[in-house]
Design an enzyme around this catalytic site. Structure first.
Site, short mmCIF file in Angstrom:
data_model
loop_
_atom_site.label_atom_id
_atom_site.label_comp_id
_atom_site.label_asym_id
_atom_site.label_seq_id
_atom_site.Cartn_x
_atom_site.Cartn_y
_atom_site.Cartn_z
N LYS A 77 5.35 -20.40 -5.67
CA LYS A 77 4.28 -19.43 -5.47
C LYS A 77 3.80 -19.53 -4.01
O LYS A 77 3.79 -20.61 -3.43
CB LYS A 77 3.14 -19.76 -6.44
CG LYS A 77 1.85 -19.02 -6.20
CD LYS A 77 1.91 -17.63 -6.77
CE LYS A 77 0.67 -16.83 -6.36
NZ LYS A 77 0.91 -15.38 -6.43
N ALA A 114 -1.40 -6.99 -8.89
CA ALA A 114 -2.29 -7.28 -7.76
C ALA A 114 -2.92 -8.63 -8.06
O ALA A 114 -4.07 -8.72 -8.51
CB ALA A 114 -3.34 -6.19 -7.59
N GLY A 174 -3.23 -11.07 -5.76
CA GLY A 174 -4.12 -11.38 -4.63
C GLY A 174 -3.98 -12.81 -4.15
O GLY A 174 -4.94 -13.41 -3.64
N CYS A 221 3.15 -8.41 1.55
CA CYS A 221 2.38 -8.07 0.35
C CYS A 221 1.65 -6.74 0.55
O CYS A 221 0.99 -6.54 1.56
CB CYS A 221 1.38 -9.18 0.06
SG CYS A 221 0.34 -8.79 -1.34
N LYS A 232 10.20 -12.73 4.55
CA LYS A 232 10.24 -11.79 3.42
C LYS A 232 9.60 -10.47 3.83
O LYS A 232 8.40 -10.42 4.12
CB LYS A 232 9.52 -12.40 2.22
CG LYS A 232 9.65 -11.56 0.95
CD LYS A 232 9.13 -12.32 -0.25
CE LYS A 232 9.25 -11.53 -1.52
NZ LYS A 232 8.72 -12.24 -2.69
N SER A 267 7.21 -6.60 -3.48
CA SER A 267 6.89 -5.40 -4.26
C SER A 267 6.57 -4.26 -3.29
O SER A 267 6.29 -4.48 -2.11
CB SER A 267 5.73 -5.67 -5.21
OG SER A 267 4.63 -6.17 -4.49
N GLY A 290 10.19 -4.36 -10.23
CA GLY A 290 11.04 -4.07 -11.39
C GLY A 290 12.00 -2.92 -11.10
O GLY A 290 12.12 -2.46 -9.96
N GLY A 340 13.94 -5.42 -8.44
CA GLY A 340 14.46 -4.70 -9.61
C GLY A 340 15.77 -5.22 -10.17
O GLY A 340 16.35 -4.57 -11.04
C1 LIG Z 1 3.03 -11.70 -10.97
C2 LIG Z 1 3.71 -11.64 -9.66
C3 LIG Z 1 3.26 -12.47 -8.62
C4 LIG Z 1 3.90 -12.44 -7.38
N1 LIG Z 1 3.46 -13.29 -6.41
C5 LIG Z 1 4.14 -13.35 -5.24
C6 LIG Z 1 3.79 -14.31 -4.26
O1 LIG Z 1 2.90 -15.14 -4.42
N2 LIG Z 1 4.49 -14.31 -3.09
C7 LIG Z 1 5.52 -13.42 -2.85
O2 LIG Z 1 6.13 -13.50 -1.77
N3 LIG Z 1 5.87 -12.51 -3.77
C8 LIG Z 1 5.22 -12.46 -4.95
N4 LIG Z 1 5.60 -11.55 -5.89
C9 LIG Z 1 6.70 -10.60 -5.59
C10 LIG Z 1 8.04 -11.10 -6.14
O3 LIG Z 1 8.37 -12.36 -5.58
C11 LIG Z 1 9.18 -10.10 -5.85
O4 LIG Z 1 9.37 -10.02 -4.47
C12 LIG Z 1 8.88 -8.70 -6.38
O5 LIG Z 1 8.31 -8.76 -7.67
C13 LIG Z 1 10.15 -7.81 -6.41
O6 LIG Z 1 11.14 -8.38 -7.24
P1 LIG Z 1 11.36 -7.97 -8.79
O7 LIG Z 1 11.45 -6.48 -8.83
O8 LIG Z 1 12.62 -8.67 -9.20
O9 LIG Z 1 10.17 -8.47 -9.54
C14 LIG Z 1 4.99 -11.55 -7.17
C15 LIG Z 1 5.43 -10.73 -8.19
C16 LIG Z 1 4.82 -10.78 -9.43
C17 LIG Z 1 5.36 -9.91 -10.53
#
Ligand SMILES: Cc1cc2nc3c(=O)[nH]c(=O)nc-3n(C[C@H](O)[C@H](O)[C@H](O)COP(=O)(O)O)c2cc1C
Length: 308
Positions: A47, A72, A74, A130, A166, A194, A219, A246
């Site tokens: 995280k 979100a 945060g 973010c 990232k 995201s 996603g 995704g």
């Molecule tokens: C609940 C949640 C918390 C997230 N927290 C972080 C975070 O702390 N740091 C970060 O770089 N990305 C965070 N992300 C983004 C994910 O690491 C990832 O980049 C994003 O969800 C896109 O990938 P996916 O479509 O496979 O979920 C978070 C995503 C989710 C769903």
């Protein structure tokens, strides 16, 4: 699972398969990381951690919709001092761990990275991307090429460990930003985070569903965007790329690799397919490679670029 077919070297890290648990989706504790490593991930991302503890946005912090999810959170986290205690020993985690460090300024990034660099992490990722937290990422211009390069240069001074930047699939000039951070010393790019910010409104109350009002979309809905960004970045840089956004099946991982990714980040798929999602994706990838007689990921990487 045959180690040879799927194994990959990313910034000196040996991954038994190219799946990497994306940051944040499995919460914060070391025990959760240990569990995720037993479930077949090639590598795990922690995280994201800030200098001071943060309570994050108010609930609800996550919502699903027909083609994906939105969150979100945060950057809720206990702060770097607590995390240095929690993650001091990672000996029961059976794959490489990537730290994730965040700041509001290059100096603050450097502070968190220098502390995190003392932990047994194999690399450190900096989310400059973010879409829903004031002070950080998209909301404070961190993906402007100059700003992104400044943060990268400060990070490289703060640790000898590989630095992964990232990025956000929301930025149109993503290749330009990737090139700027490569020149500033980045060891790899993750694209990405995201997308957004987006919004979902409860039509009965007329109010936005998430506590913060808006959030990052993730996603399956964002996969084509993430694939196109990885494609553009592959054209712009020589350093390795982690494709993320995704990916839910082996087929999606193959698509990212064909666009140019060396490894793939997986987040939301763990909500759909459970804790073993990364192992399932790796198995599907391997099965397809065997059918098509591919002998390594290298053979597949970037092949979409020869076929315009
Ligand atoms: C609940 C949640 C918390 C997230 N927290 C972080 C975070 O702390 N740091 C970060 O770089 N990305 C965070 N992300 C983004 C994910 O690491 C990832 O980049 C994003 O969800 C896109 O990938 P996916 O479509 O496979 O979920 C978070 C995503 C989710 C769903």
């Amino acid at each position: 699972m045959s180690d040879n077919l799927l194994s990959v070297n990313l910034c000196g890290m040996h991954l038994s398969n190219p799946t990497i648990l994306a940051s944040g989706v499995f919460g914060i504790t070391r025990d959760l990381l240990s569990r995720a490593s037993r479930n077949g991930a090639g590598a795990l991302t922690m995280k994201t951690i800030t200098k001071e503890p943060r309570s994050g946005h108010r609930a609800p912090i996550i919502v699903s919709f027909e083609s994906g999810m939105m969150n979100a959170v945060g950057y809720a986290n206990p702060g770097i001092e607590e995390v240095c205690r929690e993650y001091a020993d990672l000996s029961d985690v059976k794959c490489p761990v990537i730290g994730s460090a965040l700041g509001e300024t290059p100096e603050e990034f450097a502070y968190v990275i220098s502390r995190m660099g003392k932990l047994p992490v194999s690399a450190i990722e900096l989310p400059l991307s973010c879409p829903h937290t004031p002070g950080f990422g998209l909301m404070s211009g961190h993906t402007d090429p100059k700003q992104a390069a400044k943060i990268t240069a400060a990070a490289k001074k703060a640790t000898k460990k590989p630095i992964i930047i990232k990025l956000s699939p929301s930025i149109p000039n993503v290749g330009e930003v990737a090139s700027a951070v490569e020149k500033a010393g980045a060891d790899a790019i993750n694209c990405g985070n995201s997308v957004g910010p987006g919004m979902i409104i409860d039509i009965e109350t007329g109010k936005s569903v998430l506590g913060f009002g808006m959030g990052g979309v993730h996603g399956p809905a964002i996969r084509p965007l993430a694939v196109r960004c990885v494609y553009d970045i592959y054209e712009a840089v020589k350093i390795p790329i982690i494709g993320c956004g995704g990916i839910t099946t082996g087929r999606d991982a193959i698509e990212m690799i064909m666009a140019g990714a060396t490894a793939v980040g997986v987040g939301t798929a763990t909500y759909y397919r459970g804790e073993r999602a990364l192992a399932l994706i790796a198995d599907e990838l391997q099965e397809w490679m065997k059918k098509r007689n591919y002998k390594s990921l290298e053979e597949m990487r970037g092949i979409a670029h020869g076929k315009k």
